[in-house]
Design an enzyme around this catalytic site. Sequence first.
Site, PDB file in Angstrom:
ATOM      1  N   SER A 247       0.494  -1.587  -0.243  1.00  0.00           N
ATOM      2  CA  SER A 247       0.290   0.276  -0.253  1.00  0.00           C
ATOM      3  C   SER A 247       1.143   1.428   0.071  1.00  0.00           C
ATOM      4  CB  SER A 247      -1.471  -0.436   1.038  1.00  0.00           C
ATOM      5  OG  SER A 247      -2.412   0.873   0.893  1.00  0.00           O
TER       6      SER A 247
ATOM      7  N   GLU B 200     -10.008  -4.156  -4.960  1.00  0.00           N
ATOM      8  CA  GLU B 200      -9.487  -3.052  -3.931  1.00  0.00           C
ATOM      9  C   GLU B 200      -9.586  -1.863  -4.593  1.00  0.00           C
ATOM     10  OE1 GLU B 200      -5.500  -3.242  -2.973  1.00  0.00           O
ATOM     11  OE2 GLU B 200      -5.925  -5.223  -3.713  1.00  0.00           O
TER      12      GLU B 200
ATOM     13  N   HIS C 165      -7.189  -5.845   0.027  1.00  0.00           N
ATOM     14  CA  HIS C 165      -5.884  -5.137   0.220  1.00  0.00           C
ATOM     15  C   HIS C 165      -5.057  -5.513   0.592  1.00  0.00           C
ATOM     16  CE1 HIS C 165      -4.272  -1.499  -0.157  1.00  0.00           C
ATOM     17  NE2 HIS C 165      -3.893  -0.991   0.758  1.00  0.00           N
TER      18      HIS C 165
END
Length: 312
Positions: free
Chosen positions: A150, A239, A269
């Site tokens: 991320s 996502e 995610h």
Amino acid sequence: MKSICLPLPIVEAALKPFYRFALWAALPTTVQRRILDLAAPLQFMPDGAVSQKLTLAGRPAERITVGATERSTAVLYLHGGAFTIGSIATHRSLAAHLARESSSAVYVLDYRLAPENPYPAGLGDAVAAFRELVKSHGYTADRIAIAGDSAGGGLSVATARHLVDDGVTPAALALISPWVDPGARDAVISRDIVVNTAWSYSAAEAYLGDGDPLDQGYAPLLGDLTGLPPIVMHVGTAEVLYSQIVTFRDKLLASGVELEYVEYEKLWHVAHLQASILREAADAVRHMGAFLAQRLTSSQSAVAEPTRSDIS
């Protein structure tokens, strides 16, 4: 502790309300951090994991190995959390599973977070940590990969870009749903099982501070991608970040970067965090670790192989 295999629907059902509360935009950042740290022990370490506290470039870090503690290759791991939350504790389990699958020492860095320390503080910490692994820990740059999820995935790309531009090329990058343009506001959906845009957009603004949203250190998607090392990248198709990552994939390929790209229809995610309890997540980490092991081993072989003049 040995991994357990829970059914995917059960894990998904448990995570959805947890993340909806923990990543509620109205909660103070300090409270979000505390909630995630308290839940971290539910994601446990694999058998044989050894964690050693240390500092890298003046920041707290942990060196994690599984099995043999002496390793000739390393992975610098940059945790996710929208540049505002996340910690060594929240990502210790994932890092340990990646250490096992890559047969490397994984160094998890506690880089500075916003809003207390906006961009480019975290990027500076990551670059300095990589350089210290080379200078003081016995690795050459081609025996170190950079990995992240991320926000940490985006930070991994920005770190690699900075290093490559300075003549230093890591062995590889391993990216889990990398957030490569925090300034973008064009997400197709506003929420997935983990991320919601109200929270992530607020965090992105805190991370940017007074910076330029077009700065490639902040948004590497908008910068030059040529010359980056080989990349393995995972993303779930449901996502919030999916469309951004597809754009990033296409630009990487157009830039001539070697890329192994995998989409997951069932995983959410950064489901890799649940590798200790979910078989599908463990399989994803295994794939990522195998890619890193191959690239890191290749770099060692290239160094060890004698040249023609050596054979005479």
